[in-house]
Design an enzyme around this catalytic site. Structure first.
Site, PDB file in Angstrom:
ATOM      1  N   GLY A  56       0.798  -1.232   0.000  1.00 59.34           N
ATOM      2  CA  GLY A  56       0.000   0.000   0.000  1.00 59.34           C
ATOM      3  C   GLY A  56       0.827   1.277   0.000  1.00 59.34           C
ATOM      4  O   GLY A  56       0.302   2.360   0.245  1.00 59.34           O
ATOM      5  N   ALA A  57       2.142   1.167  -0.298  1.00 57.05           N
ATOM      6  CA  ALA A  57       3.008   2.356  -0.235  1.00 57.05           C
ATOM      7  C   ALA A  57       2.661   3.389  -1.304  1.00 57.05           C
ATOM      8  O   ALA A  57       3.045   4.545  -1.176  1.00 57.05           O
ATOM      9  CB  ALA A  57       4.477   1.952  -0.346  1.00 57.05           C
ATOM     10  N   ASP A  76      10.558   4.997  -6.831  1.00 56.36           N
ATOM     11  CA  ASP A  76       9.855   3.720  -6.622  1.00 56.36           C
ATOM     12  C   ASP A  76      10.829   2.545  -6.625  1.00 56.36           C
ATOM     13  O   ASP A  76      10.500   1.451  -7.077  1.00 56.36           O
ATOM     14  CB  ASP A  76       8.742   3.521  -7.666  1.00 56.36           C
ATOM     15  N   ASN A 105      11.726  -6.904 -10.947  1.00 59.19           N
ATOM     16  CA  ASN A 105      10.561  -6.638 -10.107  1.00 59.19           C
ATOM     17  C   ASN A 105      10.305  -7.834  -9.191  1.00 59.19           C
ATOM     18  O   ASN A 105      11.238  -8.503  -8.767  1.00 59.19           O
ATOM     19  CB  ASN A 105       9.369  -6.278 -11.002  1.00 59.19           C
ATOM     20  N   TRP A 106       9.055  -8.137  -8.914  1.00 54.48           N
ATOM     21  CA  TRP A 106       8.729  -9.187  -7.935  1.00 54.48           C
ATOM     22  C   TRP A 106       9.044 -10.583  -8.465  1.00 54.48           C
ATOM     23  O   TRP A 106       9.160 -11.531  -7.681  1.00 54.48           O
ATOM     24  CB  TRP A 106       7.238  -9.117  -7.546  1.00 54.48           C
ATOM     25  N   HIS A 121      -6.890   0.894 -14.983  1.00 59.00           N
ATOM     26  CA  HIS A 121      -7.252   0.937 -16.407  1.00 59.00           C
ATOM     27  C   HIS A 121      -6.080   1.234 -17.317  1.00 59.00           C
ATOM     28  O   HIS A 121      -6.256   1.325 -18.529  1.00 59.00           O
ATOM     29  CB  HIS A 121      -8.384   1.946 -16.623  1.00 59.00           C
ATOM     30  N   MET A 130     -15.516  -1.558  -9.342  1.00 63.06           N
ATOM     31  CA  MET A 130     -15.475  -0.168  -9.805  1.00 63.06           C
ATOM     32  C   MET A 130     -16.404   0.646  -8.902  1.00 63.06           C
ATOM     33  O   MET A 130     -17.584   0.825  -9.171  1.00 63.06           O
ATOM     34  CB  MET A 130     -15.913  -0.099 -11.278  1.00 63.06           C
TER      35      MET A 130
END
Ligand code: CA
Length: 692
Positions: free
Chosen positions: A200-201, A323, A411-412, A624, A662
């Protein structure tokens, strides 16, 4: 006496999972009470923890499938996951069963030999939780301990299930439900403590990692990774130290530093290592306006797993502003470096440097770029700090192009290490990004808080893309000499190394492939009809070795073709398992591409669309996609009927599609702003039609 001897030898004592020492000198404990994960090499056919062992090498000692026979690999079974969302989970293999998780934290238990379903657990996460998930409602896997399976549901619950029946034994809410936390990472279990972080950063939370008792679900400890409001007092000395490195009112947005993926554990040193994420907001000059390193962002932190006490930290990116998370795979190994065997910790985080640390002290042994890096020239081994290049931080209206970008050089997608070849295998990316300050930035907790303007078009000068080099590839890296050994082109996912001399990976083109671990030559590949981005596993049932991977659409990727109706995509998510001589085929389920509707034939006011474009990139792009292109999971808005069917405001303002995630945005935008977003998307639709 036997007990005292065991307790004196720390490595042996840790093999005993729970409870005190038996008072008699009788036979050793039954196998259930041995810490099976610490003793994982006693059962090489299992995959008991996220990275197979506590060292998280993702190396399987199995060699029945090897370089000499891998071309005889064929499909043994497949199992369809009833979902079309993203799959990033590494399965576990325990006592003949496979436990794999799907989006939101759904758990599937399968017979690992046949793929037959034993049970499915649905945590029934509310759809609105999707709004707080930066990068799709992924789940990277479960943990197992003494007959229980643990999963972190997207909404912040840590849930214990009975491994045999799938029945819920307990659920603990690990996050403040008024804050935009999610869980996407796999728990780990260390001596009866279930370790779980959160995410949630991007949204404005304060990161932490917690331990819960495996038998009861009670909170044992919590370690925050960034300091809170100093006026409320610090939880511990580490937070007091960290607060010295922050300025301004960082706590008002939480600070970030979430522990959303990587962990490892050294039983001998009794140290738990966690990787921490980026800051909130991304832009350091907004987050900490008078400067400061901002501990423990973008760091590896060593903790005592029984108490959560701080032991050491290494910060990969002081004053993080791009980031650059340090949540990527943490791998432990013993390497011979300059004639001495060192206990090291390896990480290839987003910032593009491959780090080898002394895992006893946290001191950096070596660090070299493994991908294209422009933000720093090198890491100073004396100070342990990167030496930043000038002009790599956005200021005012000055744009800067930086490599890597927020997708990272890695990345992950899990990295692997083979103790046989001595090589680390990294899913590598050459990425770049244009950072420009958001001069109108205002805090909006629960939405993306970057402090950068993402609505600018990415127009890179030609010279910022390396000529003739693949954008993403599988990289084999020698960690001792810090150099590239080989690379295999093509975009792929997480990695598995085996004692059969092979490295396995899924690819974004829908293949499952094996490479010679020493040379990088592709030794085998099968069309599996779907993206494989999760970490593969190897296991053995009876005399038979299998390799398996969970397939599904990847997060953080934009669609290359418009997908107006994602639920009609061919090939839902599935698990595939291969063995030597397997003869099964996947069903042919090609679905014709849906025709694309024409854009609304209206004249767009450029000023209205520009306003909409800016707001879209604050609130909408996370799901999106940039420029409304969709992401193969949520629809491509450029082909949406809602652009001109008169129901746009019903959806955006009144939440008419809230059941699908949504939710209404009326708390954060006005009907006029919502309308300007509609005009912006119409403009993108018209641009797309012109480009086609
Ligand atoms: Ca991030």
């Amino acid at each position: 006496m036997r007990c005292a001897k065991l307790a004196a030898a720390s490595t042996v004592a840790l093999l005993i999972a729970a409870g005190g020492c038996s008072s008699d000198n009788g036979p050793t404990r039954p196998p259930e009470t041995v810490n099976r994960i610490a003793a994982a090499d006693r059962e090489p056919g299992s995959w008991l923890s996220h990275g197979r062992t506590y060292s998280e090498q993702r190396f399987s000692p199995l060699s029945q499938i090897n370089l000499d026979n891998v071309e005889r690999l064929g499909l043994a079974w497949y199992y369809d996951l009833d979902d079309h969302n993203v799959v990033e989970a590494t399965p576990l293999i325990v006592d003949g069963f496979m436990y794999v998780s799907g989006p939101m934290g759904k758990v599937y238990a399968l017979n690992a030999r046949s793929g037959e379903e034993a049970w499915v657990f649905n945590p029934k996460v509310p759809a609105e939780t999707l709004l707080a998930a930066c990068c799709q409602p992924v789940n990277r896997g479960v943990a197992a301990w003494e007959g229980k399976i643990f999963v972190g549901a997207l909404d912040g619950r840590l849930i214990a299930l009975d491994a045999k029946s799938g029945e819920q034994l307990w659920a603990s809410v690990t996050t403040d439900q008024t804050q935009p936390y999610t869980i996407t990472g796999a728990p780990r279990v260390i001596n009866g403590n279930v370790i779980i972080g959160n995410a949630g950063a991007e949204y404005g939370v304060r990161g932490y990692v917690s331990a819960y008792a495996a038998d009861s679900g009670e909170l044992v400890w919590r370690f925050y990774t960034v300091p809170g409001n100093p006026e409320l007092g610090f939880e511990n000395a580490a937070m007091r130290m960290a607060a010295e490195t922050w300025t301004g009112n960082w706590w008002e947005l939480g600070g970030g530093g979430t522990v959303w993926d990587a962990m490892a554990y050294d039983p001998e040193l009794d140290l738990l290592y966690v990787g921490t994420g980026n800051g909130t907001p991304w832009n350091h000059s907004v987050r900490s306006p008078e400067g400061g390193d901002n501990l423990f962002l973008s760091s590896i932190v060593a903790l005592r797993p029984s108490t959560g006490a701080y032991v050491w930290h290494y910060q990969t990116t002081p004053a993080e502003s791009w980031d650059y998370t340090a949540t990527q795979s943490i791998i432990l190994a013993d390497l011979e470096i300059e004639g001495a065997v060192r206990k090291v910790l390896m990480q290839a985080p987003k910032n593009g440097f491959f780090y080898v640390l002394d895992r006893i002290t946290g001191k950096v042994i070596s660090a070299q770029p493994f991908s294209e890096v422009t933000w720093a020239s090198h890491v100073d081994l004396e100070t342990g700090r990167p030496v930043e290049q000038p002009d790599m931080r956005a200021r005012g209206d000055v744009q800067v192009i930086v490599k890597p970008g927020p997708s990272g050089a890695h990345n992950w997608d899990p990295m692997a290490f083979s103790p046989i070849t001595g090589l680390a295998y990294i899913p590598t990316l050459n990425s770049r990004f244009i950072y420009q300050d958001d001069t109108d930035y205002q805090v909006a907790q629960g939405f993306w808080n970057l402090g950068y303007d993402l609505s600018i078009r990415m127009q890179f000068p030609a010279d910022t893309r390396s000529e003739g080099r693949s954008r993403s590839y599988l990289l084999a890296w020698d960690p001792v000499n810090q150099r590239e050994v080989w690379r295999a082109d093509g975009s792929g996912g997480g990695l598995l190394a085996t004692a059969g001399g092979l490295v396995f990976r899924g690819t974004r083109s829908g293949h499952f492939s094996a490479y010679d671990a020493a040379s990088g030559r592709e030794a085998w590949s099968a069309d599996v009809g779907n993206r494989g981005i999760a970490g593969p596993v190897a296991y053995q049932i009876g005399e038979q070795q299998f390799v398996a991977i969970a397939l599904g659409r990847g997060a953080a990727t934009q669609s290359t073709r418009p997908v107006p109706h994602p639920n009609r995509l061919p090939h839902g998510n599935r698990v595939v398992a291969f063995k030597l001589g397997g003869t099964l085929s996947l069903p042919d389920e090609t679905v014709p591409q849906q025709p694309l509707r024409a854009p609304p034939n209206v004249t767009v006011n450029p000023a209205t669309a520009a306003k909409g474009r800016f707001v879209y990139h604050r609130f909408c792009f996370g799901c999106h996609g940039r420029e409304a292109r969709g992401n193969k999971i949520q629809p491509d808005l450029r082909y949406s009927d809602y652009l001109d069917n008169g129901r746009w405001q019903d959806v955006v303002m009144d939440g008419a599609l809230a059941g699908g995630g949504m939710v209404s945005f009326k708390e954060v935008i006005s009907p006029e702003i919502s309308e300007s977003i509609r005009w912006y998307v119409i403009l993108e639709a018209q641009n797309a039609a012109t480009a086609n």
